[in-house]
Design an enzyme around this catalytic site. Structure first.
Site, PDB file in Angstrom:
ATOM      1  N   ASP A  12       0.940  -1.090   0.149  1.00 51.94           N
ATOM      2  CA  ASP A  12      -0.111  -0.102  -0.165  1.00 51.94           C
ATOM      3  C   ASP A  12       0.983   1.172  -0.065  1.00 51.94           C
ATOM      4  O   ASP A  12       2.170   1.191   0.264  1.00 51.94           O
ATOM      5  CB  ASP A  12      -0.948   0.046   1.123  1.00 51.94           C
ATOM      6  N   SER A  13       0.199   2.183  -0.466  1.00 50.33           N
ATOM      7  CA  SER A  13       1.044   3.449  -0.221  1.00 50.33           C
ATOM      8  C   SER A  13       1.458   3.837   1.255  1.00 50.33           C
ATOM      9  O   SER A  13       2.495   4.706   1.493  1.00 50.33           O
ATOM     10  CB  SER A  13       0.171   4.732  -0.669  1.00 50.33           C
ATOM     11  N   TYR A  44      -1.002   8.696  -2.274  1.00 50.40           N
ATOM     12  CA  TYR A  44      -0.791   8.085  -3.964  1.00 50.40           C
ATOM     13  C   TYR A  44      -2.039   8.897  -4.323  1.00 50.40           C
ATOM     14  O   TYR A  44      -2.093   9.136  -5.613  1.00 50.40           O
ATOM     15  CB  TYR A  44      -1.027   6.479  -4.107  1.00 50.40           C
ATOM     16  N   CYS A  75      -3.793  -1.284  -2.117  1.00 47.28           N
ATOM     17  CA  CYS A  75      -4.154  -0.026  -2.442  1.00 47.28           C
ATOM     18  C   CYS A  75      -5.159   0.185  -3.544  1.00 47.28           C
ATOM     19  O   CYS A  75      -4.782   0.032  -4.703  1.00 47.28           O
ATOM     20  CB  CYS A  75      -2.927   0.679  -2.645  1.00 47.28           C
ATOM     21  N   ASN A  76      -6.157   0.846  -3.141  1.00 46.21           N
ATOM     22  CA  ASN A  76      -7.114   1.044  -4.242  1.00 46.21           C
ATOM     23  C   ASN A  76      -6.692   1.878  -5.496  1.00 46.21           C
ATOM     24  O   ASN A  76      -7.081   1.835  -6.490  1.00 46.21           O
ATOM     25  CB  ASN A  76      -8.475   1.685  -3.810  1.00 46.21           C
ATOM     26  N   THR A  77      -5.737   2.991  -5.055  1.00 44.44           N
ATOM     27  CA  THR A  77      -5.348   3.837  -5.989  1.00 44.44           C
ATOM     28  C   THR A  77      -4.429   3.168  -6.956  1.00 44.44           C
ATOM     29  O   THR A  77      -4.428   3.433  -8.143  1.00 44.44           O
ATOM     30  CB  THR A  77      -4.786   5.122  -5.202  1.00 44.44           C
ATOM     31  N   GLU A 154      -5.430   8.543   9.786  1.00 44.27           N
ATOM     32  CA  GLU A 154      -4.107   8.266  10.368  1.00 44.27           C
ATOM     33  C   GLU A 154      -3.971   9.173  11.690  1.00 44.27           C
ATOM     34  O   GLU A 154      -2.955   8.995  12.417  1.00 44.27           O
ATOM     35  CB  GLU A 154      -3.142   9.038   9.315  1.00 44.27           C
ATOM     36  N   CYS A 186     -11.136   2.268  -0.630  1.00 42.53           N
ATOM     37  CA  CYS A 186      -9.919   2.865   0.032  1.00 42.53           C
ATOM     38  C   CYS A 186      -9.557   2.121   1.247  1.00 42.53           C
ATOM     39  O   CYS A 186     -10.452   2.027   1.897  1.00 42.53           O
ATOM     40  CB  CYS A 186      -9.926   4.462   0.191  1.00 42.53           C
ATOM     41  N   THR A 187      -8.449   1.731   1.181  1.00 40.45           N
ATOM     42  CA  THR A 187      -7.979   0.821   2.449  1.00 40.45           C
ATOM     43  C   THR A 187      -8.129   1.228   3.795  1.00 40.45           C
ATOM     44  O   THR A 187      -8.043   0.562   4.587  1.00 40.45           O
ATOM     45  CB  THR A 187      -6.542   0.123   2.075  1.00 40.45           C
ATOM     46  N   HIS A 188      -8.017   2.558   3.767  1.00 38.28           N
ATOM     47  CA  HIS A 188      -8.155   3.265   5.125  1.00 38.28           C
ATOM     48  C   HIS A 188      -9.623   3.321   5.560  1.00 38.28           C
ATOM     49  O   HIS A 188      -9.613   3.285   6.804  1.00 38.28           O
ATOM     50  CB  HIS A 188      -7.690   4.673   5.017  1.00 38.28           C
TER      51      HIS A 188
HETATM   52  N1  DGL Z   1      -4.555   3.589   0.730  1.00 40.96           N
HETATM   53  C1  DGL Z   1      -4.880   4.173  -0.239  1.00 40.96           C
HETATM   54  C2  DGL Z   1      -6.037   3.544  -1.387  1.00 40.96           C
HETATM   55  O1  DGL Z   1      -6.628   2.565  -0.696  1.00 40.96           O
HETATM   56  C3  DGL Z   1      -5.117   5.526   0.035  1.00 40.96           C
HETATM   57  C4  DGL Z   1      -4.075   6.475   0.717  1.00 40.96           C
HETATM   58  C5  DGL Z   1      -3.416   7.282  -0.297  1.00 40.96           C
HETATM   59  O2  DGL Z   1      -3.835   8.319  -0.747  1.00 40.96           O
HETATM   60  O3  DGL Z   1      -2.331   7.016  -0.601  1.00 40.96           O
HETATM   61  O4  DGL Z   1      -6.365   4.171  -2.266  1.00 40.96           O
END
Ligand code: DGL
Length: 275
Positions: A12-13, A44, A75-77, A154, A186-188
């Site tokens: 992930d990012s 990201y 990471c979805n992005t 975070e 988004c994983t968060h």
């Molecule tokens: N974890 C990232 C996602 O799932 C989001 C955090 C980021 O912007 O890097 O898209």
């Protein structure tokens, strides 16, 4: 004595992909996981497709060199922008976040009105919409970028009234469209599940992309039998690589995982440069 299999690579990012690692550990506790959090270059979600693709390729190559047998792009992005490049690049099977979440949404919606929340880059890519429409062209996908959610998670403010106020603002346009299913793209975001649940109300089904991806991994590995891991209760190991160890990755990560993290292994960015 059965031989242990190579680990699963998960990246992930930053820390958010640990929601995917946590689901994998719940579903497949004996698996060894090599986790990579690009803490020096997060986020990201507001970067260009070219930059996200380059970072993602570098990490995939790094994890491949560590001997993983499967790569989960947690990471979805990255999944939205770089999955094709990663599949072409690495020699192990690759699983992204988009298809499992889109499939679950297509199967869940009754009204054919699906909401998607994610980073700006994920929403702008249109990847979820394409994936849902490929499964069922009659579904309408309504998307909303929620850039304030990642810093709220975070900061440890998922339970704070501020998070609820922000969630109300972001979800309003989707709820006004009458969505009955909401993809947490988004994983968060699974960390915000309680507040999203409250704001969305009981008629909207929340789908965690992290949970959907872990389920897809379980399906992909079905039939593979693993000997018990060396950890407590036969659990597999979890090693974390980070590009900046000076962040509060450990604090947030342990909260997400519900278990202590072992030593974080720093990886200098120079080691990630593509050949
Ligand atoms: N974890 C990232 C996602 O799932 C989001 C955090 C980021 O912007 O890097 O898209």
């Amino acid at each position: 004595m059965p031989i242990r299999k190579a680990p699963i690579g998960v990246f992930d990012s930053g820390v958010g992909g640990l929601t995917v690692a946590a689901e994998i550990r719940r579903a497949m506790p004996a698996e060894d996981i090599l986790y990579f959090g690009d803490t020096a270059r997060v986020p990201y979600g507001n970067k260009s497709p070219e930059t996200v693709t380059r970072y993602s390729r570098e990490i995939a190559r790094f994890l491949e060199a560590q001997g993983i047998r499967f790569l989960v792009v947690a990471c979805n992005t990255s999944s939205a922008l770089a999955l094709d490049a990663l599949c072409a690049e690495v020699s192990v099977p690759v699983l992204g976040m988009i298809e499992p979440g889109a499939r679950a949404a297509a199967e869940t919606t009754g009204t054919g009105r699906v909401g998607l929340i994610g980073t700006r880059a994920t929403v702008q890519s249109g990847a979820y919409e394409r994936a849902v429409l490929a499964l069922n062209p009659s579904i309408h996908v309504f998307s909303q970028a929620c850039p304030l959610f990642v810093p709220l998670v975070e900061e440890g403010w998922a339970g704070d009234p501020v998070a609820e106020e922000v969630a109300r603002r972001y979800l309003k346009p989707l709820l006004e469209r009458g969505v009955d299913t909401l993809i947490l793209g988004c994983t968060h975001y699974p960390v915000l599940n309680s507040v999203l649940r409250r704001v969305a109300g009981p008629s909207v089904k929340l789908l965690s992309s992290s949970q959907c991806a872990a389920k897809a991994l379980e399906d992909a590995l079905a039939g593979e039998r693993l000997p018990e891991g060396a950890g407590p209760g036969g659990r597999g190991g979890l090693r974390c690589y980070v590009t900046d160890a000076g962040t509060h990755f450990r604090e947030v990560g342990e909260r997400i995982l519900g278990e202590p993290l072992a030593e974080l292994i720093p990886v200098e960015e120079e080691r990630l440069v593509l050949a």
